[in-house]
Design an enzyme around this catalytic site. Structure first.
Site, short mmCIF file in Angstrom:
data_model
loop_
_atom_site.label_atom_id
_atom_site.label_comp_id
_atom_site.label_asym_id
_atom_site.label_seq_id
_atom_site.Cartn_x
_atom_site.Cartn_y
_atom_site.Cartn_z
N GLU A 133 28.56 45.33 51.40
CA GLU A 133 29.19 47.22 51.53
C GLU A 133 29.86 47.54 50.00
OE1 GLU A 133 31.72 47.51 55.35
OE2 GLU A 133 30.08 46.55 56.17
N LEU A 160 34.14 33.36 42.72
CA LEU A 160 35.17 32.59 42.64
C LEU A 160 36.61 33.28 41.88
CD1 LEU A 160 33.56 29.68 40.08
CD2 LEU A 160 33.54 29.53 42.25
N CYS A 192 30.75 40.36 58.04
CA CYS A 192 30.24 39.86 57.57
C CYS A 192 30.93 37.77 57.74
CB CYS A 192 28.95 39.88 56.71
SG CYS A 192 28.36 41.62 56.68
C1 UGA Z 1 28.17 39.85 52.37
C2 UGA Z 1 27.51 38.85 51.69
O1 UGA Z 1 27.82 39.17 49.96
C3 UGA Z 1 25.97 40.09 51.55
O2 UGA Z 1 25.07 39.34 50.06
C4 UGA Z 1 25.93 40.21 52.72
O3 UGA Z 1 24.52 41.36 53.19
C5 UGA Z 1 26.70 41.07 53.89
O4 UGA Z 1 27.49 39.99 53.66
C6 UGA Z 1 25.82 40.75 54.95
O5 UGA Z 1 25.33 39.46 55.48
O6 UGA Z 1 26.02 42.05 55.40
P1 UGA Z 1 30.25 42.27 52.30
O7 UGA Z 1 30.40 40.83 53.57
O8 UGA Z 1 30.37 43.26 52.84
O9 UGA Z 1 28.68 41.40 51.98
O10 UGA Z 1 30.93 42.25 51.04
P2 UGA Z 1 31.57 41.45 49.59
O11 UGA Z 1 31.62 41.74 48.62
O12 UGA Z 1 30.74 40.18 50.06
O13 UGA Z 1 33.06 40.39 50.66
C7 UGA Z 1 33.47 39.78 51.25
C8 UGA Z 1 34.50 39.78 51.60
O14 UGA Z 1 35.34 38.28 50.36
C9 UGA Z 1 35.70 40.52 51.13
O15 UGA Z 1 36.42 39.82 51.60
C10 UGA Z 1 36.45 40.15 49.35
O16 UGA Z 1 37.30 40.49 49.82
C11 UGA Z 1 36.03 38.75 49.55
N1 UGA Z 1 36.16 37.77 48.10
C12 UGA Z 1 35.14 38.12 47.39
C13 UGA Z 1 36.49 37.00 47.88
O17 UGA Z 1 38.02 36.69 48.35
N2 UGA Z 1 36.44 36.62 46.78
C14 UGA Z 1 35.34 36.83 45.84
O18 UGA Z 1 35.02 35.83 44.45
C15 UGA Z 1 34.06 37.52 46.71
#
Ligand code: UGA
Length: 439
Positions: A157, A252, A262
């Protein structure tokens, strides 16, 4: 090619728009008539950068349309995608009733001699493809010709359109050469590497990928606690380990932990799947534990400074689970505000896109909403940064200090620079970074 996508949620709508953009003709099906009518009128129910223009352009060119009839969709397309929700149940396992219902509905409209590829794009437990296939056979008319394929989606997203248009890889799980040839042709315009697997492996890839990414986040968050205790700097540590190409710097970023619709759901599902198969994946329980302890640790830091939170005026910047989305599902920011409200704090929050959904779902009725970051901070005894929206980094720090009752900033996403904050006279705490050290 002609295709239909059943389910016009995040995945269905963005995939539909992107398939249309590369030249396919797409029928988007949804059983919610109100949603279909509103999409037909050009209203996009979610905020996703670039999506509205993409949908409008492709609807105008006639390559994309909306209906609530599965028969209409299946009749007009060689490839039928299933992109319906697979929500969690109370025990963490996946509710597959929407998938099962759609499989039955597809079976009811398949015509003998009319071959269709039925593609599962929803995130599902391993072996769901077999069940979909059995269901269509059981309820379908004799002579219906179809193959079931697994094609998990990896879009994030906030950058869903870019992720879909330029994917790292496309995973296609199939045991049919005929279906595989059609899928490869469908994805040809995206010019991305295609990994062909059996159906079970494709389904497993999705849960294993999301769980691994969550594990990376919990790993760095656990290291951030050690940084806080030792005076090391988590950003330097993340850079240092991330420069090893075997590890990589992505995912990271230490902070308040992962949220969203997700990771929390898929981790719980993968744990339930592994237990169901008799091979419990206990490591993932630790990933979950670290994730929630990160928020508790941050709250403790706030208490250590403010002592008692009752009746304190606290500003919170950020409500969505990450920037560039209006999605507040399983948002750590919302959980954090609920913690504050429970302790009797007075919360005023601001978010560029999330406030409408907060009002709609009524998750934090005790919190006030402000019209700008500075308005939220007015008179506050502490400011929490819960989501790293770009505009929060642009706020004039002198004005912020002037607006606040006392200049205490708790940055849960390591958005601001500790040295600058200190120079400006703030008491600044972030995650795993020494106060006042240049990042
Ligand atoms: C995630 C996956 O990254 C996608 O590849 C997948 O398609 C999707 O789930 C799904 O299954 O539909 P999304 O949940 O949209 O995507 O967002 P992300 O960018 O992955 O972030 C997820 C969470 O992790 C957020 O709360 C973000 O703040 C956190 N995050 C991310 C961290 O705390 N640290 C990071 O280094 C990266």
């Amino acid at each position: 090619m002609d295709l239909s996508i059943i389910g016009s949620g995040y995945v269905g709508l963005v995939s539909g728009a992107c398939f249309a953009e590369v030249g396919h003709t797409v029928v988007c099906v949804d059983n919610d008539l109100k949603k279909v009518e509103s999409l037909q009128a050009g209203h996009i129910p979610i905020y996703e950068p670039g999506l509205e223009e993409l949908v409008q352009r492709n609807v105008a060119s006639g390559r994309m349309r909306f209906t609530n009839s599965i028969a209409d969709g299946v009749d007009h397309s060689e490839v039928v995608f299933i992109a319906v929700p697979t929500p969690p149940q109370a025990d963490g396992s996946v509710d597959l009733s929407y998938i099962e219902r759609v499989a039955r509905e597809i079976s009811g409209v398949l015509k003998p001699g009319q071959y269709r590829v039925v593609v599962d794009k929803s995130t599902v437990p391993v072996k769901t493809g077999d069940k979909v296939s059995e269901t269509i056979k059981r309820y379908g008319s004799r002579g219906a010709e179809f193959d079931v394929v697994s094609n998990p989606e990896f879009l994030r997203e906030g950058c869903a359109v870019a992720d879909l248009m330029h994917p790292d890889r496309i995973v296609i799980g199939s045991k049919s050469d005929r279906a595989l040839a059609i899928m490869k042709k469908l994805y040809e315009p995206f010019m991305a590497p295609i990994l062909v697997t059996d159906i079970n492996s494709a389904e497993l890839i999705k849960h294993a990928a999301n769980s691994f990414l969550a594990l990376k986040i919990s790993y760095i968050n656990a290291v951030s606690a050690i940084c806080d205790a030792s005076g090391a700097d988590i950003e330097k540590v993340a850079d240092g380990i991330g420069m090893d190409r075997r590890i990589g710097r992505n995912f990271l970023n230490a902070g308040l932990g992962y949220g969203g619709s997700c990771f929390p759901k898929d981790l719980a599902a993968f744990i339930a799947i592994s237990e169901d198969l008799g091979v419990p994946f206990t490591l993932l329980k630790e990933v979950q534990r670290i994730n929630s302890s990160q928020r508790e640790r941050f709250l403790k830091g706030l208490r250590d400074t403010l002592w008692i939170l009752r009746d304190k005026k606290i500003a919170v910047w950020g409500l969505t689970f990450k920037p560039d989305t209006d999605d507040i599902r399983c948002s750590v920011a919302i959980d954090f505000i609920q913690d504050l409200l429970k302790e009797g704090a007075h919360v005023t929050a601001y978010d560029p896109k999330g406030m409408e959904n907060v009002a709609k779902f009524g998750l934090i009725p005790g919190a006030k909403m402000a019209a700008s970051p500075l308005e939220a901070a007015q008179g506050a005894e502490a400011l929490i940064i819960a989501t790293e929206w770009h505009e929060f980094g642009m706020v004039d720090l002198a004005h912020l200090k002037e607006a606040m009752h006392s200049p205490l900033v708790f940055d849960g996403r390591n958005l601001l620079d500790p040295a600058t904050m200190r120079r400006m006279g703030f008491h600044y705490r972030s995650i795993g970074r020494p106060e006042g050290q240049k990042s």
